[in-house]
Design a protein around this motif. Structure first.
Motif, PDB file in Angstrom:
ATOM      1  N   VAL A  67      -4.183   6.548   5.444  1.00 21.07           N
ATOM      2  CA  VAL A  67      -4.475   5.843   4.218  1.00 21.07           C
ATOM      3  C   VAL A  67      -5.318   6.865   3.224  1.00 21.07           C
ATOM      4  O   VAL A  67      -6.403   7.411   4.016  1.00 21.07           O
ATOM      5  CB  VAL A  67      -5.467   4.319   4.551  1.00 21.07           C
ATOM      6  CG1 VAL A  67      -5.902   3.900   3.388  1.00 21.07           C
ATOM      7  CG2 VAL A  67      -4.511   3.578   5.476  1.00 21.07           C
ATOM      8  N   LYS A  68      -4.838   6.885   2.118  1.00 17.21           N
ATOM      9  CA  LYS A  68      -5.494   7.603   1.166  1.00 17.21           C
ATOM     10  C   LYS A  68      -6.693   7.090   0.588  1.00 17.21           C
ATOM     11  O   LYS A  68      -6.847   5.949   0.053  1.00 17.21           O
ATOM     12  CB  LYS A  68      -4.519   8.089   0.083  1.00 17.21           C
ATOM     13  CG  LYS A  68      -5.170   8.999  -0.988  1.00 17.21           C
ATOM     14  CD  LYS A  68      -4.167   9.297  -1.906  1.00 17.21           C
ATOM     15  CE  LYS A  68      -2.920   9.956  -1.489  1.00 17.21           C
ATOM     16  NZ  LYS A  68      -1.872  10.392  -2.704  1.00 17.21           N
ATOM     17  N   VAL A  69      -7.846   7.550   1.063  1.00 13.45           N
ATOM     18  CA  VAL A  69      -9.168   6.700   0.594  1.00 13.45           C
ATOM     19  C   VAL A  69     -10.009   7.085  -0.495  1.00 13.45           C
ATOM     20  O   VAL A  69     -10.811   6.526  -1.061  1.00 13.45           O
ATOM     21  CB  VAL A  69      -9.999   7.078   2.154  1.00 13.45           C
ATOM     22  CG1 VAL A  69      -9.585   6.415   3.237  1.00 13.45           C
ATOM     23  CG2 VAL A  69     -10.627   8.398   2.125  1.00 13.45           C
ATOM     24  N   GLU A  70      -9.509   8.205  -1.216  1.00 13.57           N
ATOM     25  CA  GLU A  70     -10.215   8.588  -2.477  1.00 13.57           C
ATOM     26  C   GLU A  70     -10.466   7.415  -3.341  1.00 13.57           C
ATOM     27  O   GLU A  70     -11.706   7.071  -3.942  1.00 13.57           O
ATOM     28  CB  GLU A  70      -9.656   9.834  -2.892  1.00 13.57           C
ATOM     29  CG  GLU A  70     -10.393  10.405  -3.947  1.00 13.57           C
ATOM     30  CD  GLU A  70      -9.733  11.574  -4.789  1.00 13.57           C
ATOM     31  OE1 GLU A  70     -10.341  12.034  -5.850  1.00 13.57           O
ATOM     32  OE2 GLU A  70      -8.402  11.830  -4.366  1.00 13.57           O
ATOM     33  N   THR A  71      -9.460   6.851  -3.546  1.00 13.95           N
ATOM     34  CA  THR A  71      -9.729   5.932  -4.772  1.00 13.95           C
ATOM     35  C   THR A  71     -10.473   4.626  -4.141  1.00 13.95           C
ATOM     36  O   THR A  71     -11.339   3.922  -4.826  1.00 13.95           O
ATOM     37  CB  THR A  71      -8.461   5.428  -5.521  1.00 13.95           C
ATOM     38  OG1 THR A  71      -7.386   4.968  -4.377  1.00 13.95           O
ATOM     39  CG2 THR A  71      -7.749   6.235  -6.257  1.00 13.95           C
ATOM     40  N   LEU A 108       0.742  -1.063  -0.056  1.00 13.96           N
ATOM     41  CA  LEU A 108       0.021   0.065  -0.013  1.00 13.96           C
ATOM     42  C   LEU A 108       0.955   1.250   0.054  1.00 13.96           C
ATOM     43  O   LEU A 108       0.422   2.271  -0.518  1.00 13.96           O
ATOM     44  CB  LEU A 108      -1.046  -0.332   1.234  1.00 13.96           C
ATOM     45  CG  LEU A 108      -1.910  -0.981   1.103  1.00 13.96           C
ATOM     46  CD1 LEU A 108      -2.845  -1.018   2.521  1.00 13.96           C
ATOM     47  CD2 LEU A 108      -2.911  -0.777  -0.032  1.00 13.96           C
ATOM     48  N   TYR A 109       1.896   1.243   0.560  1.00  9.65           N
ATOM     49  CA  TYR A 109       2.880   2.334   0.613  1.00  9.65           C
ATOM     50  C   TYR A 109       3.498   2.595  -0.715  1.00  9.65           C
ATOM     51  O   TYR A 109       3.408   3.685  -1.111  1.00  9.65           O
ATOM     52  CB  TYR A 109       3.955   1.953   1.729  1.00  9.65           C
ATOM     53  CG  TYR A 109       4.963   3.248   1.880  1.00  9.65           C
ATOM     54  CD1 TYR A 109       4.614   4.412   2.578  1.00  9.65           C
ATOM     55  CD2 TYR A 109       6.517   3.241   1.234  1.00  9.65           C
ATOM     56  CE1 TYR A 109       5.516   5.354   2.710  1.00  9.65           C
ATOM     57  CE2 TYR A 109       7.161   4.404   1.230  1.00  9.65           C
ATOM     58  CZ  TYR A 109       6.809   5.340   1.891  1.00  9.65           C
ATOM     59  OH  TYR A 109       7.645   6.292   1.883  1.00  9.65           O
ATOM     60  N   ASP A 110       3.942   1.422  -1.109  1.00  7.87           N
ATOM     61  CA  ASP A 110       4.403   1.573  -2.572  1.00  7.87           C
ATOM     62  C   ASP A 110       3.377   2.000  -3.791  1.00  7.87           C
ATOM     63  O   ASP A 110       3.984   2.697  -4.660  1.00  7.87           O
ATOM     64  CB  ASP A 110       5.074   0.282  -2.946  1.00  7.87           C
ATOM     65  CG  ASP A 110       6.233  -0.212  -2.335  1.00  7.87           C
ATOM     66  OD1 ASP A 110       6.643   0.667  -1.911  1.00  7.87           O
ATOM     67  OD2 ASP A 110       6.652  -1.287  -2.374  1.00  7.87           O
ATOM     68  N   ASP A 111       2.123   1.768  -3.521  1.00 10.74           N
ATOM     69  CA  ASP A 111       0.948   2.225  -4.256  1.00 10.74           C
ATOM     70  C   ASP A 111       0.665   3.523  -3.996  1.00 10.74           C
ATOM     71  O   ASP A 111      -0.301   4.232  -4.385  1.00 10.74           O
ATOM     72  CB  ASP A 111      -0.446   1.209  -4.218  1.00 10.74           C
ATOM     73  CG  ASP A 111       0.254  -0.036  -4.704  1.00 10.74           C
ATOM     74  OD1 ASP A 111       0.955  -0.005  -5.729  1.00 10.74           O
ATOM     75  OD2 ASP A 111      -0.500  -1.008  -4.369  1.00 10.74           O
ATOM     76  N   GLU A 112       1.265   4.444  -2.898  1.00 13.37           N
ATOM     77  CA  GLU A 112       1.006   5.694  -2.757  1.00 13.37           C
ATOM     78  C   GLU A 112      -0.189   5.850  -1.722  1.00 13.37           C
ATOM     79  O   GLU A 112      -0.745   7.013  -2.016  1.00 13.37           O
ATOM     80  CB  GLU A 112       1.208   6.600  -3.744  1.00 13.37           C
ATOM     81  CG  GLU A 112       2.759   6.836  -4.346  1.00 13.37           C
ATOM     82  CD  GLU A 112       2.994   7.888  -5.467  1.00 13.37           C
ATOM     83  OE1 GLU A 112       1.778   8.336  -5.808  1.00 13.37           O
ATOM     84  OE2 GLU A 112       3.895   8.025  -5.645  1.00 13.37           O
TER      85      GLU A 112
END
Length: 245
Positions: A199-203, A1-5
């Motif tokens: 955690v970036k939740v937009e997508t 998840l970190y590598d996927d930003e």
């Protein structure tokens, strides 16, 4: 998840529990009606005055601006000016921001970027400084007369000091409003600027919403779909840091 930003580290407003001494996510905050107080305070001096209303008077010690709506004719002459912040030796700017509802209250909003998520967003848009006024226990860390007071003690002390100066123009108590509490211990949550992991939740949220909209996932009963969309379409980035040992 970190590598996927999708996971990142940033300084943002969190839900902080002064008893558990940890950040908690939005879903760990339980809201209930509290009987607080709403006070209206005069900022500035002479002809350059504004009135703001707040349920958290103690946070004014960390104000770095007052915001008004760009189209509000009542305050256009003040936008860009500096006005005196009561009880302090600081002056703060008046900024124009579309977040402000000119029809609500006086149409003026105190901006405390380090202690409110909406104020933080305003501060980011206008390059305002972030001034943290409490430690992790909810104790005031700035401005002599209130230094060392618990946040609720400071609230009463600040209102009392403002009243002595004739700056309280209206008071409403009890004032019932929704307040967040820690789901673990029921302590009133303190919004606080802090460096945490998110955690970036937009997508992710869009994918979850689209799955229901495309009928790949069905919600029963169907009338609960509205509640689901109200939740998934308004998700904020998820704070995953915890300071509990």
């Amino acid at each position: 998840l970190y590598d996927d930003e999708l996971i990142y580290r940033a300084e943002r407003i969190i839900n902080w529990c002064p008893r558990c001494l940890t950040a908690i996510s939005d879903i760990e905050v339980e809201y209930q009606e509290d009987a607080g107080e709403l006070v209206s305070i005069t900022y500035g001096e002479g002809e350059d005055t504004l009135v703001v209303a707040t349920t958290r008077a103690e946070t004014m010690l960390g104000d770095t601006a007052v915001a008004v709506h760009p189209d509000d004719e009542r305050y256009k002459h003040l936008v860009g000016k500096l006005i005196k912040l009561p009880l302090t030796d600081r002056s703060i700017p008046v900024v124009a921001d579309t977040h402000v509802d000119p029809e609500f209250g006086t149409g003026c909003v105190k901006v405390t970027p380090a202690h409110d998520p909406n104020d933080f967003a305003i501060g980011q848009r206008h390059g305002l400084p972030n001034m943290t006024i409490m430690d992790e226990h909810g104790v005031i860390t700035v401005h002599g007369p209130f230094l060392g007071l618990d946040r609720f003690e400071a609230r009463s002390a600040v209102v009392g000091a403002l009243r002595e100066q004739g700056r309280i123009v209206a008071e409403k108590r009890p004032y019932l409003h929704s307040v967040g509490h820690c789901s673990r211990c029921s302590t009133t949550v303190e919004p606080r600027l802090s460096l945490q992991w998110w955690v970036k939740v937009e997508t992710l949220a869009k994918a979850a919403g689209d799955a229901v909209r495309d009928d790949r996932v069905k919600i029963h009963p169907k009338e609960m779909e509205k509640r689901y969309f109200d939740w998934v379409d308004n998700l904020n980035d998820w704070c995953i840091s915890r300071q509990l040992w």
